[in-house]
Each structure stands twice: as C-alpha cells, then as structure tokens.
Design a protein around this motif. Structure first.
Motif, PDB file in Angstrom:
ATOM      1  N   SER A  25      25.617  61.965  55.100  1.00 37.85           N
ATOM      2  CA  SER A  25      24.771  62.434  54.001  1.00 37.85           C
ATOM      3  C   SER A  25      24.919  63.941  53.897  1.00 37.85           C
ATOM      4  O   SER A  25      24.247  64.702  54.595  1.00 37.85           O
ATOM      5  N   VAL A  26      25.826  64.349  53.054  1.00 42.67           N
ATOM      6  CA  VAL A  26      26.079  65.768  52.863  1.00 42.67           C
ATOM      7  C   VAL A  26      26.723  65.943  51.500  1.00 42.67           C
ATOM      8  O   VAL A  26      27.469  65.088  51.043  1.00 42.67           O
ATOM      9  N   ARG A  27      26.419  67.044  50.856  1.00 39.22           N
ATOM     10  CA  ARG A  27      26.901  67.253  49.490  1.00 39.22           C
ATOM     11  C   ARG A  27      28.409  67.493  49.450  1.00 39.22           C
ATOM     12  O   ARG A  27      29.093  67.019  48.553  1.00 39.22           O
ATOM     13  N   THR A  28      28.925  68.220  50.440  1.00 36.28           N
ATOM     14  CA  THR A  28      30.349  68.598  50.428  1.00 36.28           C
ATOM     15  C   THR A  28      31.086  67.977  51.589  1.00 36.28           C
ATOM     16  O   THR A  28      31.653  68.681  52.436  1.00 36.28           O
ATOM     17  N   PHE A  29      31.085  66.658  51.638  1.00 34.82           N
ATOM     18  CA  PHE A  29      31.721  65.944  52.748  1.00 34.82           C
ATOM     19  C   PHE A  29      33.189  66.310  52.866  1.00 34.82           C
ATOM     20  O   PHE A  29      33.739  66.377  53.965  1.00 34.82           O
ATOM     21  N   VAL A  32      34.073  68.915  55.452  1.00 34.55           N
ATOM     22  CA  VAL A  32      33.523  68.768  56.797  1.00 34.55           C
ATOM     23  C   VAL A  32      34.549  68.151  57.744  1.00 34.55           C
ATOM     24  O   VAL A  32      35.139  67.109  57.439  1.00 34.55           O
ATOM     25  N   VAL A  33      34.747  68.783  58.878  1.00 35.79           N
ATOM     26  CA  VAL A  33      35.572  68.211  59.935  1.00 35.79           C
ATOM     27  C   VAL A  33      34.751  67.143  60.669  1.00 35.79           C
ATOM     28  O   VAL A  33      33.591  67.374  61.010  1.00 35.79           O
ATOM     29  N   HIS A  52      40.517  66.500  60.220  1.00 39.88           N
ATOM     30  CA  HIS A  52      40.213  67.716  59.474  1.00 39.88           C
ATOM     31  C   HIS A  52      39.890  67.361  58.031  1.00 39.88           C
ATOM     32  O   HIS A  52      40.207  66.266  57.561  1.00 39.88           O
ATOM     33  N   TRP A  53      39.262  68.304  57.326  1.00 42.44           N
ATOM     34  CA  TRP A  53      38.985  68.026  55.909  1.00 42.44           C
ATOM     35  C   TRP A  53      40.282  67.867  55.116  1.00 42.44           C
ATOM     36  O   TRP A  53      40.294  67.270  54.054  1.00 42.44           O
ATOM     37  N   SER A  54      41.388  68.379  55.670  1.00 46.29           N
ATOM     38  CA  SER A  54      42.687  68.201  55.018  1.00 46.29           C
ATOM     39  C   SER A  54      43.306  66.849  55.334  1.00 46.29           C
ATOM     40  O   SER A  54      44.398  66.541  54.852  1.00 46.29           O
ATOM     41  N   ALA A  55      42.626  66.049  56.171  1.00 45.80           N
ATOM     42  CA  ALA A  55      43.074  64.727  56.610  1.00 45.80           C
ATOM     43  C   ALA A  55      44.050  64.783  57.778  1.00 45.80           C
ATOM     44  O   ALA A  55      44.522  63.732  58.232  1.00 45.80           O
ATOM     45  N   SER A  56      44.342  65.960  58.284  1.00 47.22           N
ATOM     46  CA  SER A  56      45.125  66.046  59.517  1.00 47.22           C
ATOM     47  C   SER A  56      44.310  65.450  60.661  1.00 47.22           C
ATOM     48  O   SER A  56      43.086  65.588  60.695  1.00 47.22           O
ATOM     49  N   THR A  57      44.998  64.800  61.579  1.00 47.19           N
ATOM     50  CA  THR A  57      44.304  64.154  62.685  1.00 47.19           C
ATOM     51  C   THR A  57      44.856  64.592  64.037  1.00 47.19           C
ATOM     52  O   THR A  57      45.989  65.076  64.138  1.00 47.19           O
ATOM     53  N   TYR A  58      44.027  64.410  65.039  1.00 41.44           N
ATOM     54  CA  TYR A  58      44.421  64.702  66.420  1.00 41.44           C
ATOM     55  C   TYR A  58      43.746  63.671  67.298  1.00 41.44           C
ATOM     56  O   TYR A  58      42.569  63.368  67.107  1.00 41.44           O
TER      57      TYR A  58
END
Length: 125
Positions: A25-29, A32-33, A52-58
């Motif tokens: 529940s957040v306006r700018t999901f 958000v990482v 990451h918000w860029s969709a990069s994953t680790y």
C-alpha cells in the motif's frame, strides 16, 4: 511507511513449487525496492533476494536458479516464485520494502523500513 500484506505459502513436498505474493500500500510502488527474507526455526533471519525498482534482481546463493522475484507495478505487488524446494527452505518468509539510506544494493543486511507479517513455508522430505 509502506504497508505490506503477504499471501501464499503452505506445505509442499520436496521438489515442489510455491509462490508468495506481497501487496504494498504505497502511492509510488514503482519507485520502491523490495526484498524477501526468511527465518527458519532457531535460526537468524536470512536474505533471500532483492528486486530493484528497475526490475534488476539479486539472489542469495542458496536460492539462485530456483527462486525468482518479480514485480507488477500496476498491481503494487511483488512475487517470490519458489521451485525445486528443499526441506532447508522451510521457514517464515517476509517481504520487505524501502531500504534505509545507510544501506546499499542488494540490501542483504535487512535494513528496510517496512515488513510484511510473514508467511510460513514448510517443505517436507
């Protein structure tokens, strides 16, 4: 602060699959990482992976190649797809959001401002 609600999980046999979801529940999901952690009985909390918000994953080495984290910014959700599950994957899984400024990618230390309620995953042998 981001409110997080998890769903999914349950009991599965070794080698099976499960998917966890985490609704935020957040306006700018999209900015958000997000991350997943887990805690086995009698053990400390363990890092699973970050998106990451860029969709990069680790991913942690223990889950790499078996687990996949994805996000749907239109639905404000992040997912943890778990395949080839092992008994050692058993634990309570938590999603986390919004790492603190003193932490760095991939945020393995767990310094996040918001946490989900946790969801039990049990893998039987």
């Amino acid at each position: 602060q981001v409110q997080l609600v998890e769903s999914g999980g349950g009991l599965v046999q070794a080698g099976g699959s499960l998917r966890l979801s985490c609704a935020a529940s957040v306006r700018t999901f999209s900015n958000v990482v997000m991350a997943w952690f887990r805690q086995a009985p009698g053990k400390e909390r363990e890092f699973v992976g970050t998106i990451h918000w860029s969709a990069s994953t680790y991913y942690a080495d223990s889950v790499k190649g078996r687990f996949t984290i994805s996000r749907d910014n239109d639905r404000n959700k992040v997912y943890l797809e778990m395949n080839s599950l092992k008994p050692e994957d058993t634990g309570v899984y938590y999603c986390a959001a919004d790492p603190t400024r003193d932490s760095k990618w991939p945020y393995k230390g767990g310094n996040f401002r918001s946490w989900g309620q946790g969801n039990q995953v049990t893998v039987s042998s």
